[in-house]
Write a protein that holds these residues in place. Structure first.
Motif, PDB file in Angstrom:
ATOM      1  N   ARG A 134       0.832  -1.210   0.000  1.00  0.00           N
ATOM      2  CA  ARG A 134       0.000   0.000   0.000  1.00  0.00           C
ATOM      3  C   ARG A 134       0.866   1.259   0.000  1.00  0.00           C
ATOM      4  O   ARG A 134       0.562   2.238  -0.681  1.00  0.00           O
ATOM      5  N   ALA A 170       2.327   1.671  -3.510  1.00  0.00           N
ATOM      6  CA  ALA A 170       1.334   2.190  -4.453  1.00  0.00           C
ATOM      7  C   ALA A 170       1.160   3.692  -4.287  1.00  0.00           C
ATOM      8  O   ALA A 170       1.092   4.441  -5.275  1.00  0.00           O
ATOM      9  N   THR A 171       1.113   4.159  -3.036  1.00  0.00           N
ATOM     10  CA  THR A 171       0.962   5.593  -2.775  1.00  0.00           C
ATOM     11  C   THR A 171       2.201   6.368  -3.225  1.00  0.00           C
ATOM     12  O   THR A 171       2.095   7.415  -3.880  1.00  0.00           O
ATOM     13  N   PRO A 209      -1.823   1.941  -9.043  1.00  0.00           N
ATOM     14  CA  PRO A 209      -2.925   1.251  -8.377  1.00  0.00           C
ATOM     15  C   PRO A 209      -2.486  -0.094  -7.798  1.00  0.00           C
ATOM     16  O   PRO A 209      -1.463  -0.666  -8.200  1.00  0.00           O
ATOM     17  N   LEU A 210      -3.257  -0.592  -6.857  1.00  0.00           N
ATOM     18  CA  LEU A 210      -3.096  -1.957  -6.370  1.00  0.00           C
ATOM     19  C   LEU A 210      -3.770  -2.919  -7.340  1.00  0.00           C
ATOM     20  O   LEU A 210      -4.765  -2.567  -7.951  1.00  0.00           O
ATOM     21  N   ASP A 247      -6.998  -4.288  -3.326  1.00  0.00           N
ATOM     22  CA  ASP A 247      -7.984  -3.239  -3.599  1.00  0.00           C
ATOM     23  C   ASP A 247      -7.706  -2.037  -2.713  1.00  0.00           C
ATOM     24  O   ASP A 247      -7.146  -2.156  -1.624  1.00  0.00           O
ATOM     25  N   ALA A 248      -8.104  -0.880  -3.190  1.00  0.00           N
ATOM     26  CA  ALA A 248      -7.820   0.370  -2.493  1.00  0.00           C
ATOM     27  C   ALA A 248      -8.531   0.463  -1.160  1.00  0.00           C
ATOM     28  O   ALA A 248      -8.058   1.123  -0.229  1.00  0.00           O
ATOM     29  N   ALA A 249      -9.664  -0.207  -1.026  1.00  0.00           N
ATOM     30  CA  ALA A 249     -10.450  -0.135   0.201  1.00  0.00           C
ATOM     31  C   ALA A 249      -9.816  -0.926   1.337  1.00  0.00           C
ATOM     32  O   ALA A 249     -10.160  -0.731   2.502  1.00  0.00           O
ATOM     33  N   GLY A 250      -8.902  -1.826   1.025  1.00  0.00           N
ATOM     34  CA  GLY A 250      -8.293  -2.636   2.062  1.00  0.00           C
ATOM     35  C   GLY A 250      -9.269  -3.607   2.691  1.00  0.00           C
ATOM     36  O   GLY A 250      -9.320  -3.761   3.914  1.00  0.00           O
TER      37      GLY A 250
END
Length: 435
Positions: A185, A188-189, A194-195, A286-289
């Motif tokens: 994560r 990615a940041t 993106p993941l 996914d971005a939401a984790g």
């Protein structure tokens, strides 16, 4: 030669075989990710014990040892293969489950964890043996190590050679700076991608990290170093890492079942066991984790092939170790000797060290070599004794409510006890049953 005491917990927890090195304390975590306790998976009285496969006469002690280990920890799936002087004398699959559809076989596939490092080291040495790669080549001369925009590469990065990567002497120390292979994560940041991230993203992010030690000065177990080695194999060979390994390492041995693992349940290979943990963690897909069971999506198996992501069976992994018995065409004695040679630093106080993908201890009569692997949902060990006895143990779990440990000492000690008590060994060779 100067010697320093290795501090990496995975190094410390592996004792020399045959009682020739002292056991040392372990720390929680192993080779996997941090996770959140998700509540215990209740033991059930309806579990049944089922054994598949074959064994030579007089080897029942190995079955008993594995049964005790698995039932004490409620491990659903296990496999053991024992080889003596090139002959497969035991090939077992063990099931301890209330799931009647689960039937573990000697050829069932398990995530291999860090036992994968020996496969990568072998591929590297094959390139060296064929004159295509030098152990003294700097990593910066072989693959792109450009750091992320806004960061500067450590000026010592050019001192990180292939040999130092193989021996965990590159300078990265995850006890000081978090292991970049588990920083999906953050990567990615940082990179604005993106993941899920890819291996190239991990390489780039790590290239911008300051080294924690001068290259060659300190042993510190590094998954990132073996990620780089996998990328080097691709670049030098001109083919995909897994393809090169299959062609040059596995096919000459007749091994066809090995393959890179997948992260998600939907990607499970035919014959692959399910994985269990009492923990959950955020998904790196996914971005939401999204909260997931740690074995399935809390880390990216596809990115880990070279350092810990291969699938194999216990039978195939002991067959792989025949390379180091000098009974195959994969590596010469000169190459194997180089893999097991003492490094420039990193000799443990008990007299063992990290070679190329193997722990090594010189003993009277030869060398003992071994390794373990640990991921959420995975515990593996391989042991090669100087007396010609080799075994591989694969489990589909590394934690449970009992609090019992899953380290090399705990899993291996009862097997050594069985082997040491043997006075007559069977002469059967079961390899022909598991082609």
């Amino acid at each position: 030669m100067t010697h320093s005491q290795p501090s990496r917990r995975d190094f410390g927890r592996m004792l020399g075989v045959m009682g020739l090195a002292a056991a040392v304390p372990t720390l929680a975590g192993g080779c996997g990710t941090q996770a959140v306790r998700a509540g215990t998976r209740a033991a059930t009285a309806t579990r049944t014990w089922r054994v598949s496969g074959s064994a030579g006469t007089g080897l029942g002690g190995f079955d008993t040892a594995i049964k005790t280990l698995m039932q004490a920890r409620n491990i659903p799936s296990g496999s053991l293969a024992v080889m003596r002087k090139g002959k497969l004398i035991l090939a077992r699959g063990y099931t301890w489950s209330d799931d009647t559809t689960l039937s573990v076989q000697p050829t069932s596939l398990f995530r291999l964890g860090s036992l994968s490092k020996a496969i990568t080291a072998t591929a590297v040495m094959r390139l060296v043996q064929d004159g295509r790669l030098s152990l003294s080549a700097p990593v910066t001369s072989l693959i792109d190590m450009t750091p992320p925009t806004g960061t500067t590469a450590d000026p010592r990065l050019g001192q990180v050679t292939v040999r130092r990567l193989l021996q965990h002497l590159g300078g990265w120390d995850r006890d000081i700076t978090p292991d970049p292979t588990y920083e999906d994560r953050k990567i990615a940041t940082t990179l604005g991608v993106p993941l899920p991230i890819g291996k190239a993203d991990m390489v780039k992010y790590g290239a911008g990290l300051p080294l924690d030690h001068a290259p060659g000065s300190t042993y510190a177990y590094s998954n990132y170093g073996y990620l780089l080695l996998g990328q080097i194999v691709e670049k030098v060979s001109g083919t995909a890492y897994a393809t090169y390994v299959q062609q040059k390492v596995l096919t000459p041995l007749g091994i066809t079942r090995n393959r890179p693992g997948k992260s998600l349940r939907t990607g499970a290979a035919t014959g692959e066991v399910p994985y269990y943990s009492q923990y959950t963690g955020p998904s790196v897909f996914d971005a939401a984790g999204t909260t997931v069971s740690t074995p399935y999506g809390s880390f990216n198996v596809e990115n880990r092939t070279a350092m810990g992501g291969w699938l194999t069976s216990a039978v195939d992994h002991v067959k792989f170790t025949q390379i180091f018995d000098l009974t195959t065409t994969v590596l010469t004695k000169t190459s194997v000797d180089a893999m097991f040679a003492q490094p420039e630093t990193g000799l443990n106080a008990d007299g063992y060290y990290y070679g190329f993908g193997w722990m090594v201890r010189d003993v009277t009569g030869g060398q003992n070599t071994w390794h373990d692997g640990s991921l959420p949902g995975t515990t593996t060990i391989v042991t090669r004794r100087f007396d010609g006895i080799t075994w591989a143990v694969l489990f589909d779990q590394r934690d449970d409510p009992s609090g019992l440990v899953y380290d090399y000492n705990s899993i291996s000690a009862p097997l050594h006890s069985v082997a040491n008590a043997m006075t007559t060994w069977p002469t059967v060779d079961l390899f022909g049953q598991y082609l």
